[in-house]
Design a protein around this motif. Structure first.
Motif, short mmCIF file in Angstrom:
data_model
loop_
_atom_site.label_atom_id
_atom_site.label_comp_id
_atom_site.label_asym_id
_atom_site.label_seq_id
_atom_site.Cartn_x
_atom_site.Cartn_y
_atom_site.Cartn_z
N LYS A 94 22.33 24.06 47.11
CA LYS A 94 21.26 23.13 47.48
C LYS A 94 20.28 23.88 48.38
CE LYS A 94 20.61 18.59 49.61
NZ LYS A 94 21.34 17.47 50.22
N MET A 125 17.01 23.86 50.72
CA MET A 125 16.24 22.95 51.56
C MET A 125 14.91 23.63 51.92
SD MET A 125 18.37 20.44 51.82
CE MET A 125 17.67 19.47 53.13
N GLN A 159 14.07 19.28 48.41
CA GLN A 159 15.27 20.05 48.12
C GLN A 159 15.41 20.26 46.63
OE1 GLN A 159 18.86 17.44 48.78
NE2 GLN A 159 17.36 16.40 50.06
N GLU A 219 19.04 27.07 53.91
CA GLU A 219 17.81 26.68 54.59
C GLU A 219 16.97 27.87 55.03
OE1 GLU A 219 19.53 24.36 57.81
OE2 GLU A 219 18.79 22.54 56.82
#
Length: 158
Positions: A110, A112, A118, A49
């Motif tokens: 992944k 974000m 995403q 993130e």
């Protein structure tokens, strides 16, 4: 030369069991809250993130497969080049105070984005065994050319 490279691979954790979690958070500044978690019960996914440079390395299975495909001698020649450029990239990014994260033994990353979208990358589908990705939540993730790390850094982060 082969012995030196083997030592480098061992230090990087490339010879560890594939199921072992070798995600290293030691490079992450403690004031940053990088999220690394299980995604829907899957311990094979790393969630990112924050602004970061990801260093992705192959697992033991990928290394053995590549050795069989290329031959051991050719594998070690190529791996030596990757180790050289990854080391140079790490030194440069450290000097630029960019957080880094080493990823090995995971299946997915992944990303974000700040707009809540995403993107997931399957690590076993990457074209190269060793890769560096830049991520900023406000920009699209970028697979960078590690041989031109300064230019890539300037084009992405500045």
């Amino acid at each position: 030369m082969k012995y030196l490279l083997l030592c480098c691979l061992m230090v990087m954790g490339c010879t560890t069991n594939q199921t072992k979690d070798t995600t290293d958070l030691g490079q992450i500044d403690s004031k940053d809250t990088l999220l690394v978690q299980n995604v829907q019960g899957h311990a094979d996914t790393v969630v990112i993130e924050k602004r970061i440079a990801l260093f992705i390395s192959p697992d033991t299975i990928q290394i053995e497969k590549s050795k069989k495909e290329l031959g051991e001698e050719n594998f070690y020649v190529g791996a030596d080049d990757y180790m050289f450029y990854m080391s140079n990239a790490r030194d440069f990014l450290d000097s630029m105070k960019i957080a880094t994260l080493d990823i090995q033994g995971k299946k997915f990353v992944k990303f974000m984005y700040s707009n809540k979208s995403q993107q997931i990358i399957a690590l076993d589908t990457l074209p190269a065994l060793w890769s560096i990705y830049f991520f900023d939540p406000n920009k699209k993730v970028k697979d960078v050319d590690m041989t031109m790390i300064k230019e890539e850094y300037e084009n992405y982060f500045q």
